[in-house]
Design a protein around this motif. Sequence first.
Motif, mmCIF file in Angstrom:
data_model
loop_
_atom_site.group_PDB
_atom_site.id
_atom_site.type_symbol
_atom_site.label_atom_id
_atom_site.label_comp_id
_atom_site.label_asym_id
_atom_site.label_seq_id
_atom_site.Cartn_x
_atom_site.Cartn_y
_atom_site.Cartn_z
ATOM 1 N N MET A 181 0.814 -1.214 0.009
ATOM 2 C CA MET A 181 -0.054 0.169 -0.071
ATOM 3 C C MET A 181 0.933 1.372 0.221
ATOM 4 O O MET A 181 0.567 2.325 -0.815
ATOM 5 C CB MET A 181 -0.872 -0.186 1.284
ATOM 6 N N ALA A 182 1.790 1.199 0.830
ATOM 7 C CA ALA A 182 2.848 2.222 0.951
ATOM 8 C C ALA A 182 3.551 2.614 -0.344
ATOM 9 O O ALA A 182 3.646 3.778 -1.087
ATOM 10 C CB ALA A 182 3.877 2.103 2.210
ATOM 11 N N LYS A 183 3.912 1.475 -1.000
ATOM 12 C CA LYS A 183 4.605 1.469 -2.436
ATOM 13 C C LYS A 183 3.764 2.237 -3.422
ATOM 14 O O LYS A 183 4.084 2.720 -4.435
ATOM 15 C CB LYS A 183 5.034 0.182 -2.662
ATOM 16 N N SER A 184 2.567 1.470 -3.529
ATOM 17 C CA SER A 184 1.387 2.051 -4.442
ATOM 18 C C SER A 184 1.318 3.675 -4.277
ATOM 19 O O SER A 184 1.217 4.471 -4.960
ATOM 20 C CB SER A 184 -0.096 1.306 -4.150
ATOM 21 N N ILE A 185 1.063 4.219 -2.913
ATOM 22 C CA ILE A 185 0.944 5.553 -2.672
ATOM 23 C C ILE A 185 2.103 6.348 -3.021
ATOM 24 O O ILE A 185 1.993 7.358 -3.709
ATOM 25 C CB ILE A 185 0.549 5.764 -1.218
ATOM 26 N N ARG A 186 3.287 5.766 -2.821
ATOM 27 C CA ARG A 186 4.384 6.501 -3.465
ATOM 28 C C ARG A 186 4.603 6.472 -4.740
ATOM 29 O O ARG A 186 4.993 7.457 -5.477
ATOM 30 C CB ARG A 186 5.810 5.554 -3.149
ATOM 31 N N GLU A 231 -8.228 1.113 18.899
ATOM 32 C CA GLU A 231 -8.961 2.217 18.329
ATOM 33 C C GLU A 231 -9.619 1.661 17.055
ATOM 34 O O GLU A 231 -9.188 0.361 16.609
ATOM 35 C CB GLU A 231 -7.941 3.365 17.880
ATOM 36 N N VAL A 232 -10.420 2.441 16.372
ATOM 37 C CA VAL A 232 -11.200 1.942 15.231
ATOM 38 C C VAL A 232 -10.679 3.192 14.264
ATOM 39 O O VAL A 232 -11.245 4.067 14.669
ATOM 40 C CB VAL A 232 -12.801 1.618 15.419
ATOM 41 N N TYR A 233 -10.589 2.688 13.145
ATOM 42 C CA TYR A 233 -10.020 3.514 12.071
ATOM 43 C C TYR A 233 -11.033 3.384 10.860
ATOM 44 O O TYR A 233 -11.748 2.648 10.780
ATOM 45 C CB TYR A 233 -8.821 3.600 11.741
ATOM 46 N N GLN A 234 -11.136 4.738 10.266
ATOM 47 C CA GLN A 234 -11.893 4.658 8.907
ATOM 48 C C GLN A 234 -10.883 4.102 7.541
ATOM 49 O O GLN A 234 -9.624 4.222 7.934
ATOM 50 C CB GLN A 234 -12.367 5.913 8.553
ATOM 51 N N SER A 235 -11.280 3.752 6.700
ATOM 52 C CA SER A 235 -10.447 3.067 5.623
ATOM 53 C C SER A 235 -9.451 4.032 4.995
ATOM 54 O O SER A 235 -8.456 3.589 4.597
ATOM 55 C CB SER A 235 -11.547 2.461 4.598
ATOM 56 N N THR A 236 -9.696 5.189 5.108
ATOM 57 C CA THR A 236 -8.763 6.261 4.568
ATOM 58 C C THR A 236 -7.452 6.644 5.622
ATOM 59 O O THR A 236 -6.655 7.109 5.144
ATOM 60 C CB THR A 236 -9.513 7.368 3.961
ATOM 61 N N THR A 237 -7.801 6.343 6.858
ATOM 62 C CA THR A 237 -6.959 6.713 7.899
ATOM 63 C C THR A 237 -5.728 6.381 7.830
ATOM 64 O O THR A 237 -4.510 7.214 7.708
ATOM 65 C CB THR A 237 -7.592 6.467 9.356
ATOM 66 N N PHE A 238 -5.378 4.905 7.356
ATOM 67 C CA PHE A 238 -4.117 4.391 7.167
ATOM 68 C C PHE A 238 -3.418 5.082 5.893
ATOM 69 O O PHE A 238 -2.302 5.435 6.120
ATOM 70 C CB PHE A 238 -4.190 2.880 6.894
ATOM 71 N N SER A 239 -4.075 5.356 4.723
ATOM 72 C CA SER A 239 -3.421 5.868 3.743
ATOM 73 C C SER A 239 -3.186 7.363 3.900
ATOM 74 O O SER A 239 -2.017 7.842 3.399
ATOM 75 C CB SER A 239 -4.220 5.688 2.503
ATOM 76 N N ASP A 240 -3.936 8.054 4.565
ATOM 77 C CA ASP A 240 -3.614 9.468 4.984
ATOM 78 C C ASP A 240 -2.404 9.561 5.818
ATOM 79 O O ASP A 240 -1.431 10.764 5.597
ATOM 80 C CB ASP A 240 -4.682 10.069 5.874
ATOM 81 N N LEU A 241 -2.124 8.618 6.495
ATOM 82 C CA LEU A 241 -0.891 8.719 7.333
ATOM 83 C C LEU A 241 0.391 8.531 6.542
ATOM 84 O O LEU A 241 1.504 9.113 6.943
ATOM 85 C CB LEU A 241 -0.910 7.834 8.692
ATOM 86 N N ILE A 242 0.283 7.249 5.822
ATOM 87 C CA ILE A 242 1.173 7.214 4.950
ATOM 88 C C ILE A 242 1.753 8.309 3.990
ATOM 89 O O ILE A 242 2.818 8.693 3.832
ATOM 90 C CB ILE A 242 0.948 5.888 3.867
ATOM 91 N N ILE A 243 0.713 8.990 3.246
ATOM 92 C CA ILE A 243 0.923 10.039 2.748
ATOM 93 C C ILE A 243 1.695 11.112 3.257
ATOM 94 O O ILE A 243 2.835 11.881 2.994
ATOM 95 C CB ILE A 243 -0.526 10.845 2.096
ATOM 96 N N ASP A 244 1.141 11.448 4.652
ATOM 97 C CA ASP A 244 1.945 12.235 5.457
ATOM 98 C C ASP A 244 3.469 11.947 5.625
ATOM 99 O O ASP A 244 4.304 12.890 5.426
ATOM 100 C CB ASP A 244 1.156 12.454 7.058
ATOM 101 N N GLU A 245 3.667 10.859 5.942
ATOM 102 C CA GLU A 245 4.904 10.468 6.053
ATOM 103 C C GLU A 245 5.847 10.291 4.866
ATOM 104 O O GLU A 245 7.141 10.379 4.938
ATOM 105 C CB GLU A 245 5.064 8.902 6.707
ATOM 106 N N LEU A 246 5.185 10.208 3.782
ATOM 107 C CA LEU A 246 6.033 10.185 2.537
ATOM 108 C C LEU A 246 6.224 11.579 1.899
ATOM 109 O O LEU A 246 6.738 11.854 0.784
ATOM 110 C CB LEU A 246 5.504 9.385 1.459
ATOM 111 N N GLY A 247 5.609 12.617 2.729
ATOM 112 C CA GLY A 247 5.880 13.972 2.312
ATOM 113 C C GLY A 247 4.989 14.460 1.216
ATOM 114 O O GLY A 247 5.070 15.379 0.469
#
Length: 330
Positions: A181-186, A231-247
Motif C-alpha cells: 500500500m505504501a509502495k502504491s501511494i509512493r 482504536e477503530v479507524y476509517q478506511s482512509t486513515t491508514f493511507s492518509d498517514l502514509i501520505i503524510d510520512e511520504l511528504g
Amino acid sequence: MEKILITGASGFIGSFLVEEAIERGMDVWTAVRGSSSRQWLQDSRIHFLELDLSSADRLKGQLEGHQFDYVVHAAGVTKCADKRDFQRINTEGTRHLVEALKATQTGLRRLVYLSSLSIFGAIRERQPYEPITESDTPQPNTEYGRSKLLAEQLLKDCGLDYVVLRPTGVYGPRERDYFLMAKSIRGHVDFAAGFKRQDITFVYVRDVVQAVFLALHHGDTGRAYFLSDGEVYQSTTFSDLIIDELGHPWCLRLRAPIWLLRAVTFCGEYWGRLTGHVSALNNDKYHILRQRNWQCDITPAERELGYKPQWKLERGVKETIAWYKANGWL
C-alpha cells in the motif's frame, strides 16, 4: 535461564519475538526450515533448530534432547497458490507440533499460539458496527481463516497449557503486505474497494510481541484473546498517514466497486494457480477487502493479560515508513 522455542522465527512477527526474548535474557531457540532466510536472525545468542512441521514423528526426533519452558507457535502462511496448503501448513503443522510437544516436553509450562481475527469472518456487518467478541460464533470467509480456526479447535483438550492470541491486521517494519500500500501511494495511486463504510483495526508488531510475553505467564489456559491498538479507524486513515510520512506526494484516489474487485482477484487467483506464484490479489484478499467490520473487543486481554497497547496508528505508521526508507524499501 528460561528456555523458549519460537516457530516461524524468520518471519515478520517471529523475528521481533526473537529479539524480545533475547532482550529478556532467555535461552532462545528458533524453529526454521533449511531454506528459511536468516536475515533478521543474526544475533550470536540465537540457537537454531531445523524442524519439519509436516511430520509429527520427525518433529519428535528433532525435539528429543531439548526441554523448553515455553513455546510460541508463530509459524504459518497467510497466502498460498494452492488453497490446500493453508490446512496442510497452518492446521496440520500445528497438529504435528502439539503431538511432538506432548511426547517430548515433560516440563513445558505454556504454549502460546498466534491465531487471527480472521477466524470470525464478516460478522456484525450491520451499521452501527459493534466489536466482535469471544462469544460470537466464528464464520471464517477465507481459506486462511478456516485453517487458523481448525488449528484453534484441535488445541482444545490437547492436554497442554496454552493460550491463543487473535491479532487483527499486524503492521510494522519488515511487513510486506501493508508495504504494498505504501509502495502504491509512493507511485501516486491509493486504491480502496467498496462504497459502504468500513471500520478497520490495526495492531503494531511490538504490541503483539508485548501480548505474547504477557501470555507466557498470564491468562487462563485455553483462553483466546483479541489484539488491536484499541482504536477503530476509517478506511482512509491508514493511507492518509502514509501520505503524510511520504511528504504529501500527489495521489490519485481510486475507489472500485466490489464487483470490479471480485473480477480482479479472480484473475489474480487464476494467474497464481497457473504460474505457481501467489498473487497479492487473490480470493482471500477479496473477502478481506470486502469485509466492512474489523472491530474487536480487547477488554479481556487488557484485564487478564495486563495488555496495554503502546502504539497507536499514527506512531506506528511513522516508525514503519521511517524503517522502509532507511532500509531502501521506499
